[in-house]
Design a protein around this motif. Structure first.
Motif, PDB file in Angstrom:
ATOM      1  N   UNK A  96     101.154 100.337  27.700  1.00  0.00           N
ATOM      2  CA  UNK A  96     100.036 100.076  28.617  1.00  0.00           C
ATOM      3  C   UNK A  96     100.312  98.791  29.400  1.00  0.00           C
ATOM      4  N   UNK A  97     100.758  97.766  28.693  1.00  0.00           N
ATOM      5  CA  UNK A  97     101.034  96.480  29.333  1.00  0.00           C
ATOM      6  C   UNK A  97     102.188  96.586  30.329  1.00  0.00           C
ATOM      7  N   UNK A  98     103.080  97.522  30.095  1.00  0.00           N
ATOM      8  CA  UNK A  98     104.255  97.657  30.965  1.00  0.00           C
ATOM      9  C   UNK A  98     103.924  98.157  32.369  1.00  0.00           C
ATOM     10  N   UNK A  99     102.698  98.634  32.559  1.00  0.00           N
ATOM     11  CA  UNK A  99     102.342  99.071  33.914  1.00  0.00           C
ATOM     12  C   UNK A  99     102.354  97.891  34.877  1.00  0.00           C
ATOM     13  N   UNK A 100     102.269  96.667  34.321  1.00  0.00           N
ATOM     14  CA  UNK A 100     102.317  95.462  35.157  1.00  0.00           C
ATOM     15  C   UNK A 100     103.508  94.563  34.833  1.00  0.00           C
ATOM     16  N   UNK A 101     104.009  94.654  33.596  1.00  0.00           N
ATOM     17  CA  UNK A 101     105.052  93.728  33.146  1.00  0.00           C
ATOM     18  C   UNK A 101     106.443  94.319  33.359  1.00  0.00           C
ATOM     19  N   UNK A 102     107.448  93.437  33.234  1.00  0.00           N
ATOM     20  CA  UNK A 102     108.840  93.889  33.349  1.00  0.00           C
ATOM     21  C   UNK A 102     109.437  94.268  32.001  1.00  0.00           C
ATOM     22  N   UNK A 103     108.972  93.616  30.949  1.00  0.00           N
ATOM     23  CA  UNK A 103     109.590  93.837  29.640  1.00  0.00           C
ATOM     24  C   UNK A 103     108.629  93.414  28.529  1.00  0.00           C
ATOM     25  N   UNK A 104     108.671  94.157  27.418  1.00  0.00           N
ATOM     26  CA  UNK A 104     107.854  93.832  26.247  1.00  0.00           C
ATOM     27  C   UNK A 104     108.732  93.861  25.005  1.00  0.00           C
ATOM     28  N   UNK A 105     108.636  92.826  24.195  1.00  0.00           N
ATOM     29  CA  UNK A 105     109.200  92.877  22.838  1.00  0.00           C
ATOM     30  C   UNK A 105     108.074  93.312  21.922  1.00  0.00           C
ATOM     31  N   UNK A 106     108.261  94.439  21.250  1.00  0.00           N
ATOM     32  CA  UNK A 106     107.247  94.885  20.294  1.00  0.00           C
ATOM     33  C   UNK A 106     107.810  94.716  18.897  1.00  0.00           C
ATOM     34  N   UNK A 107     107.104  93.955  18.080  1.00  0.00           N
ATOM     35  CA  UNK A 107     107.586  93.744  16.712  1.00  0.00           C
ATOM     36  C   UNK A 107     106.505  94.126  15.725  1.00  0.00           C
ATOM     37  N   UNK A 108     106.944  94.628  14.595  1.00  0.00           N
ATOM     38  CA  UNK A 108     106.020  95.044  13.551  1.00  0.00           C
ATOM     39  C   UNK A 108     106.759  95.011  12.219  1.00  0.00           C
ATOM     40  N   UNK A 109     106.003  94.816  11.149  1.00  0.00           N
ATOM     41  CA  UNK A 109     106.584  94.817   9.814  1.00  0.00           C
ATOM     42  C   UNK A 109     107.039  96.220   9.401  1.00  0.00           C
ATOM     43  N   UNK A 110     106.452  97.237  10.032  1.00  0.00           N
ATOM     44  CA  UNK A 110     106.646  98.609   9.578  1.00  0.00           C
ATOM     45  C   UNK A 110     107.906  99.221  10.200  1.00  0.00           C
ATOM     46  N   UNK A 111     108.896  99.470   9.372  1.00  0.00           N
ATOM     47  CA  UNK A 111     110.173 100.009   9.823  1.00  0.00           C
ATOM     48  C   UNK A 111     109.992 101.376  10.475  1.00  0.00           C
ATOM     49  N   UNK A 112     109.133 102.207   9.868  1.00  0.00           N
ATOM     50  CA  UNK A 112     108.957 103.569  10.368  1.00  0.00           C
ATOM     51  C   UNK A 112     108.296 103.580  11.748  1.00  0.00           C
ATOM     52  N   UNK A 113     107.283 102.720  11.933  1.00  0.00           N
ATOM     53  CA  UNK A 113     106.597 102.655  13.236  1.00  0.00           C
ATOM     54  C   UNK A 113     107.560 102.164  14.320  1.00  0.00           C
ATOM     55  N   UNK A 114     108.363 101.145  13.993  1.00  0.00           N
ATOM     56  CA  UNK A 114     109.323 100.631  14.975  1.00  0.00           C
ATOM     57  C   UNK A 114     110.420 101.662  15.244  1.00  0.00           C
ATOM     58  N   UNK A 115     110.780 102.418  14.213  1.00  0.00           N
ATOM     59  CA  UNK A 115     111.770 103.476  14.419  1.00  0.00           C
ATOM     60  C   UNK A 115     111.236 104.534  15.393  1.00  0.00           C
ATOM     61  N   UNK A 116     109.963 104.893  15.228  1.00  0.00           N
ATOM     62  CA  UNK A 116     109.332 105.839  16.168  1.00  0.00           C
ATOM     63  C   UNK A 116     109.347 105.262  17.583  1.00  0.00           C
TER      64      UNK A 116
ATOM     65  N   UNK B 189     111.404  98.172  26.699  1.00  0.00           N
ATOM     66  CA  UNK B 189     110.715  97.807  25.468  1.00  0.00           C
ATOM     67  C   UNK B 189     111.784  97.486  24.429  1.00  0.00           C
ATOM     68  N   UNK B 190     111.665  96.332  23.777  1.00  0.00           N
ATOM     69  CA  UNK B 190     112.623  95.925  22.741  1.00  0.00           C
ATOM     70  C   UNK B 190     111.928  96.003  21.393  1.00  0.00           C
ATOM     71  N   UNK B 191     112.248  97.006  20.562  1.00  0.00           N
ATOM     72  CA  UNK B 191     111.574  97.145  19.262  1.00  0.00           C
ATOM     73  C   UNK B 191     112.256  96.297  18.191  1.00  0.00           C
ATOM     74  N   UNK B 192     111.456  95.548  17.437  1.00  0.00           N
ATOM     75  CA  UNK B 192     111.975  94.648  16.412  1.00  0.00           C
ATOM     76  C   UNK B 192     111.188  94.841  15.119  1.00  0.00           C
ATOM     77  N   UNK B 193     111.887  94.982  13.999  1.00  0.00           N
ATOM     78  CA  UNK B 193     111.223  95.007  12.695  1.00  0.00           C
ATOM     79  C   UNK B 193     111.121  93.561  12.214  1.00  0.00           C
TER      80      UNK B 193
END
Length: 458
Positions: free
Chosen positions: A293-313, A326-330
């Motif tokens: 959603x944020x990317x509709x205005x932004x150039x790049x997002x780092x998304x990080x979460x503790x959950x390996x499965x969610x970041x894998x998705x 989008x840069x996914x990080x566990x």
């Protein structure tokens, strides 16, 4: 000129920083190899495949060659990758070695730190790791490949994704003799696992990271090496991790109805546009639903979460949808990756890299109640944490009537009274010491309030 603390293991050259940009110096000992690789068109072919970081040749003299590599947005480390990303990094290393062998060259080593992710894909970033192939010489990096890639992937499959973080505690790789003990006896029936883990794990006289000296690989001709590496690559390509976690299906079980969910999206889209946020960090971002959603205005997002499965998705969906910004990080924000290695400077901490990334905005959606009630982090401390990352903050506060908050509070049993201060008024008072509140909106149909804040610059 400041040599990068991670660039000291190879006498062929090093990375340094100058005027905020990264450069690579090549020492005379590597001149002959460099010109051979360049003149054979190897660099060009690898750039065309997007396998190797691009570089520009800045200068050549008798003492040094200076390259300016493509400047990376963010460098992630192996212990921050999801299972599929880890697999792809391993496959890139093997495919690179296969390509080089077929063209008369080879990789000197197979460190997982030679890979990072750029534009959504694995990228090899150690330009000086290539050398000329010598007839019947076994691949020097094979044992290291198994310690950095194959063993952590196999152990993650058998014992869980925690093993993907092996290099966070063992920067030189997971010892193969230990990996052998942790795998089942049935794994010895696999010729690939037996030869790469169990057999090499018996080689007690080898030190971590050195070339394999086993008698079986001595004198292994190129054709046999290619066949072996293709078999290993095929084995890894079929690996998968079936791990259902609490948060992997989070958006299927939230207490939002469709209207509230869409309202939250509208606020985020509107507010990110208002502050013209181009670089965003989505903390606790699950599968990246709101990052998009944020990317509709932004150039790049780092998304990080503790959950390996969610970041894998998130990682897999980004590839499917060709969403490469989008840069996914566990990462567990309660214990993010620390700086480590020689002098504690070889690998930067997660926080340092996020701060250096220079994001305009941090998002902390459905996160504060976990930090406060599960992690016992006082409001003042979480406010200082977010303040250290970005000038703007979008944060969602669930009040005490929220079902997730009630679930966490009820789990406290006799200690529930210790969290009597958890309420909207106390949250606002604590955050107002560090932020001005630009916007505040209740998410209708929920017990949650969304804030847009700007930190005080003093």
């Amino acid at each position: 000129m400041l040599r990068h603390p991670a660039s000291y293991r190879d006498p062929s050259g090093f990375i340094y920083q100058y005027n905020g940009k990264y450069f690579r110096q090549i020492n005379p000992s590597y001149f002959e190899e460099y010109h051979a690789i360049k003149n054979k068109g190897i660099y060009k072919q690898l750039w065309d495949k997007n396998w190797l970081i691009n570089h520009e040749e800045i200068s050549i003299d008798n003492d040094k060659i200076i390259l300016k590599p493509a400047q990376l947005d963010f460098v992630s480390y192996p212990y921050e990758w999801s299972f599929t990303a880890y697999k792809h990094a391993a496959q890139l290393t093997l495919r690179l070695q296969l390509f080089l062998l077929e063209n008369g060259f080879s990789l000197k080593d197979a460190s997982a730190f030679n890979i990072t992710f750029q534009n959504g894909k694995a990228l090899f970033i150690d330009t000086l790791s290539i050398e000329r192939y010598r007839d019947n010489e076994p691949w020097k990096g094979l044992k290291q490949f198994n310690e950095h890639f194959f063993a952590p992937l196999l152990l993650a499959q058998r014992h869980g994704s925690y093993y993907l973080k092996s290099l966070q505690h063992r920067i030189n790789g997971f010892p193969l003799d230990e990996a052998s003990k942790l795998l089942s006896w049935k794994s010895k029936l696999s010729p690939t696992i037996y030869s790469h883990i169990h057999f090499l794990g018996k080689q007690k006289n080898e030190t971590i990271g050195q070339a394999s000296n086993d008698s079986k690989s001595k004198g292994l001709d190129k054709v046999s090496q290619i066949k072996m590496l293709k078999t290993l690559e095929m084995h890894i390509s079929k690996m998968n991790l079936q791990e259902n976690t609490e948060w992997s299906s989070y958006y299927n079980q939230t207490n939002y109805d469709e209207q509230a969910f869409n309202l939250k999206k509208e606020f985020i889209q509107k507010w990110t546009a208002e502050i013209n946020a181009k670089k965003i960090v989505d903390l606790g971002g699950n599968d990246g639903t709101f990052s998009k959603v944020a990317l509709s205005n932004a150039n790049q997002v780092i998304v990080c979460d503790i959950d390996q499965s969610a970041i894998n998705d998130c990682y897999i969906n980004n590839i499917k949808n060709k969403e490469y910004n989008i840069i996914p990080i566990v990462s567990d924000l309660m214990q993010p990756a620390a700086s480590l290695g020689f002098h504690n400077q070889e690998r930067d901490s997660f926080i340092t890299r996020i701060q250096d990334y220079g994001s305009d905005l941090s998002m902390a959606l459905a996160l504060i109640h976990h930090m406060t009630l599960s992690g016992n982090v006082p409001f003042e401390m979480s406010a200082l944490f977010f303040k250290s990352l970005s000038p703007y903050l979008i944060i969602e506060f669930p009040d005490r009537e929220d079902s997730w908050v009630q679930f966490i509070l009820n789990s406290k049993r006799d200690a529930i009274h210790l969290f009597d201060d958890y309420n909207l008024a106390n949250f606002e008072d604590a955050y107002k010491k560090h932020y001005s509140i630009i916007n505040k909106a209740a998410i209708i149909g929920t017990h949650r309030t969304l804030f847009l804040m700007k930190r005080y610059e003093r």
